[in-house]
Design a protein around this motif. Structure first.
Motif, short mmCIF file in Angstrom:
data_model
loop_
_atom_site.label_atom_id
_atom_site.label_comp_id
_atom_site.label_asym_id
_atom_site.label_seq_id
_atom_site.Cartn_x
_atom_site.Cartn_y
_atom_site.Cartn_z
N ASP A 1 40.82 -45.60 44.68
CA ASP A 1 41.14 -46.07 43.34
C ASP A 1 41.97 -44.97 42.66
O ASP A 1 41.43 -44.06 42.03
CB ASP A 1 39.87 -46.36 42.55
N TRP A 2 43.28 -45.05 42.82
CA TRP A 2 44.15 -43.99 42.32
C TRP A 2 44.01 -43.78 40.82
O TRP A 2 44.21 -42.67 40.32
CB TRP A 2 45.61 -44.29 42.66
N SER A 3 43.66 -44.83 40.09
CA SER A 3 43.55 -44.71 38.63
C SER A 3 42.42 -43.77 38.23
O SER A 3 42.38 -43.28 37.10
CB SER A 3 43.34 -46.09 38.00
N GLN A 4 41.49 -43.52 39.14
CA GLN A 4 40.38 -42.62 38.85
C GLN A 4 40.66 -41.17 39.26
O GLN A 4 39.77 -40.33 39.21
CB GLN A 4 39.11 -43.11 39.56
N MET A 5 41.88 -40.90 39.67
CA MET A 5 42.21 -39.54 40.08
C MET A 5 42.46 -38.63 38.87
O MET A 5 42.41 -37.42 39.00
CB MET A 5 43.47 -39.53 40.96
N GLY A 6 42.77 -39.21 37.74
CA GLY A 6 43.08 -38.41 36.57
C GLY A 6 44.44 -38.77 36.04
O GLY A 6 44.89 -39.90 36.15
N GLN A 7 45.11 -37.79 35.43
CA GLN A 7 46.45 -38.03 34.94
C GLN A 7 47.38 -38.36 36.10
O GLN A 7 47.09 -38.05 37.25
CB GLN A 7 46.95 -36.80 34.18
N ILE A 8 48.51 -38.99 35.79
CA ILE A 8 49.38 -39.51 36.84
C ILE A 8 49.80 -38.43 37.83
O ILE A 8 49.94 -38.68 39.03
CB ILE A 8 50.61 -40.22 36.25
N TYR A 9 49.97 -37.18 37.37
CA TYR A 9 50.39 -36.14 38.30
C TYR A 9 49.26 -35.77 39.26
O TYR A 9 49.48 -35.07 40.24
CB TYR A 9 50.90 -34.91 37.56
N LYS A 10 48.05 -36.21 38.97
CA LYS A 10 46.93 -35.98 39.88
C LYS A 10 46.80 -37.10 40.91
O LYS A 10 46.00 -37.00 41.83
CB LYS A 10 45.62 -35.88 39.10
N GLU A 11 47.54 -38.17 40.74
CA GLU A 11 47.42 -39.32 41.64
C GLU A 11 48.17 -39.02 42.93
O GLU A 11 49.21 -39.59 43.22
CB GLU A 11 47.94 -40.59 40.97
N ARG A 12 47.61 -38.13 43.69
CA ARG A 12 48.25 -37.74 44.93
C ARG A 12 47.19 -37.27 45.91
O ARG A 12 46.08 -36.87 45.54
CB ARG A 12 49.26 -36.62 44.69
N ALA A 13 47.55 -37.29 47.16
CA ALA A 13 46.69 -36.76 48.21
C ALA A 13 47.61 -36.17 49.27
O ALA A 13 48.47 -36.86 49.80
CB ALA A 13 45.82 -37.87 48.80
N THR A 14 47.45 -34.90 49.56
CA THR A 14 48.38 -34.20 50.42
C THR A 14 47.96 -34.25 51.89
O THR A 14 46.78 -34.36 52.22
CB THR A 14 48.50 -32.72 50.00
N PHE A 15 48.97 -34.15 52.74
CA PHE A 15 48.75 -33.88 54.17
C PHE A 15 49.92 -33.00 54.59
O PHE A 15 51.05 -33.48 54.73
CB PHE A 15 48.71 -35.15 55.00
N LYS A 16 49.67 -31.70 54.79
CA LYS A 16 50.77 -30.77 55.01
C LYS A 16 50.50 -29.89 56.23
O LYS A 16 49.50 -29.18 56.28
CB LYS A 16 50.98 -29.88 53.78
N MET A 17 51.42 -29.96 57.18
CA MET A 17 51.39 -29.07 58.33
C MET A 17 52.36 -27.94 58.01
O MET A 17 53.58 -28.08 58.17
CB MET A 17 51.77 -29.84 59.59
N ILE A 18 51.83 -26.82 57.56
CA ILE A 18 52.61 -25.76 56.94
C ILE A 18 53.03 -24.73 57.97
O ILE A 18 52.23 -24.28 58.78
CB ILE A 18 51.79 -25.10 55.82
N GLY A 19 54.33 -24.36 57.95
CA GLY A 19 54.80 -23.26 58.75
C GLY A 19 55.57 -23.66 59.98
O GLY A 19 56.28 -24.66 60.00
#
Length: 570
Positions: free
Chosen positions: A266-284
């Motif tokens: 439920d993305w609306s429960q993530m907080g403010q719109i800039y919080k509506e994210r979920a990362t997946f990062k393979m760094i480096g």
């Protein structure tokens, strides 16, 4: 068949921190770790009393844990003799009315008490008991209730002493100078895992009555950090945990055979719109990672970065919405790809003209995002971005700083209908000739060597907008399309409007004197009569069949090949 283990942690464990980099921390600090967070401690686990089999029916069927609803009547567990290892299965979820080691009473406990943050496997995939052989867990499931229980635990977080709730992490970042631990009780690199089937169903959304202000729902509260040669045969992510891999600093590799992103919280429960994210990062450094299949069917795709030292045979991008959060593309692919198939999606906050990826009234020009984003004319906004992998030495310490290779796409297929979300992107781009669905792919050429560029062996263009980012380049960096077909619902951009002097667009070996590699590469075999191919002055395009072997040398700036006059002529 191995044992099933349920994570519980330990109640009331607020003693000495095991963090050897930051000393004197109390349990309110995000970098505090203790024995209650250690995978390699039997007291942190429970197994069903009298049971030695695999999962119960709820978890054995592979899917969702139904919110962790392992309902009363009472459930009886015992403390195991050791922690889970090769062949076992583990569950992180809300366990209610639980009685441990013969305890009795009117009602049992609710688990887990604490997060699991470190331990697990060593770099050779052994389970750190000094004698075990390397081997994989059968299954690891993070249920919907894992975050619900931990977010509601009463504990202060960092300096916000009035905040209720703790974090719902799995693994902690031990490579960026904030946290470490002694090797005697487990690996000192965080949480190492070797798993056949990994499923994360935890939505990790803000609980309004706990996180009473948006700023209290920090990204780190729902982080997933793994280390020590992490290996997943199958990884399915249905929730909104933040995944970050730091294999360069660990000087080891990470292998994910099949990666499925199916995030639908439920993305609306993530907080403010800039919080509506979920990362997946393979760094480096790319050499420290390997993927065989990537499939995206998220309701919203944000801040995802995948890379692989080996060619990824199949990449499927089918999210309902692709959204650039904090000026990062929703998906960046830093790898050679055998087949990349993208489907239309929605684009939050963008106008229909912007969703189309171009302005019909200004031929060939990108429609900018709202100025409030301050993206510096960021052309990868809400697009799938493809770039070359980062060359380097496998296992080298520090972040990868090698040369970025050229882009290689065997087949790029941009479809007109999304089978996972049939209505996604269907209203973008106006009507008639301008009705091009939002299905944008950007080729990032700005960082590749001059002799590398991008090669698309076969383009199947049925929807959206294909374009390069060549900002800052001089001279010729080839952008090649060898074969394929396009219709009238795709725009193929052969230039970068911010860098019109750049030259290098090539269809079947024809552009500005650049010679192709043989007559067999005979270009886009089928071009609809009202197709839209946009080139720069002096570019050459050779086509067959539908265009009767035309060889046109264009003489105007930014024309559209055979497009209607309203789009600039050609």
């Amino acid at each position: 068949m191995g044992q099933i283990y349920y994570w519980k942690g330990q109640k009331g464990m607020t003693g000495t921190s095991a963090n050897t980099l930051q000393l004197g921390l109390n349990h309110d600090n995000r970098h505090f770790i203790g024995k209650q967070n250690n995978w390699n401690l039997a007291a942190n686990w429970a197994v069903p009393a009298g049971g030695t089999g695999g999962y119960n029916d709820e978890y054995d069927q592979g899917g969702e844990s139904q919110g962790g609803h392992i309902d009363p009547p009472a459930q009886y567990f015992i403390t195991p003799a050791t922690w889970p290892k090769a062949g076992d299965s583990v569950v992180f979820d809300k366990i209610q009315n639980a009685f441990l080691d013969g305890a009795s009473g009117m009602s049992g406990e609710t688990w887990p008490y604490t997060e699991c943050l470190y331990g697990g496997t060593t770099g050779d995939n052994k389970w750190f008991d000094g004698s075990s052989t390397a081997g994989k867990l059968e299954k690891l499931t993070i249920g919907e209730g894992y975050g619900d229980v931990l977010f509601r635990k009463e504990r202060h977080i960092g300096s916000f002493t009035s905040t209720r709730g703790t974090a719902a992490r799995l693994g902690i970042n031990m490579v960026n100078g904030h946290c470490s631990t002694y090797g005697a009780s487990g690996p000192n690199e965080g949480l190492g895992l070797y798993v056949a089937e990994y499923i994360d169903n935890c939505p990790c959304v803000r609980i309004p009555e706990v996180h009473t202000h948006h700023y209290m729902f920090y990204d780190w509260l729902r982080s997933r950090n793994f280390s020590t040669n992490t290996h997943f045969d199958s990884m399915t992510i249905n929730g909104a945990g933040n995944y970050n891999f730091y294999q360069d600093e660990l000087q080891r590799g990470c292998t994910i055979t099949n990666l499925y992103l199916n995030r639908n919280p439920d993305w609306s429960q993530m907080g403010q719109i800039y919080k509506e994210r979920a990362t997946f990062k393979m760094i480096g450094n790319t050499n420290n990672y390997s993927i065989n299949l990537f499939k995206d069917t998220c309701s919203k795709l944000t801040q995802t970065f995948i890379t692989s030292r080996t060619t990824i045979p199949n990449v499927i991008v089918g999210s309902a919405e692709r959204n650039s959060s904090y000026a990062e593309p929703p998906l960046t692919i830093a790898a050679h790809v055998g087949k990349l198939r993208t489907y239309p999606s929605d684009s939050s906050g963008a106008s229909s003209g912007y969703q189309s990826g171009f302005s019909p009234s200004t031929p060939g020009f990108w429609t900018y995002p709202p100025q409030s984003w301050h993206l510096d004319d960021y052309k990868g906004f809400n697009a799938t971005v493809v770039r070359g992998y980062v060359d380097g030495v496998s296992g080298a310490s520090g972040p990868g700083i090698g040369t970025i290779s050229g882009i290689s796409l065997g087949i790029l297929q941009m479809d007109d209908v999304n089978p996972f979300f049939p209505n996604a992107g269907r209203t973008a781009g106006g009507t008639g000739q301008d009705a091009k669905n939002f299905n944008n792919v950007m080729l990032d050429l700005a960082q590749v060597p001059a002799n590398a560029g991008a090669t698309i062996t076969q383009l199947k263009g049925y929807s959206g907008f294909l374009y390069p980012d060549c900002k800052g380049l001089t001279g010729s960096v080839p952008y090649r399309i060898l074969t394929g077909e396009i219709n009238n619902k795709i725009v193929v951009m052969g230039f970068d409007y911010e860098n019109e002097p750049w030259i290098g667009f090539e269809i079947a070996g024809h552009t500005l004197g650049i010679v192709g590699a043989g007559t067999a590469r005979n270009g886009l075999k089928q071009l609809a009569n009202d197709c839209d191919v946009r080139l720069v002055r002096g570019a050459r395009i050779s086509t067959t069949t539908a265009k009767a072997d035309q060889d046109a040398i264009l003489t105007q700036i930014s024309p559209s090949f055979n497009a209607p006059p309203s789009k600039g002529g050609g």
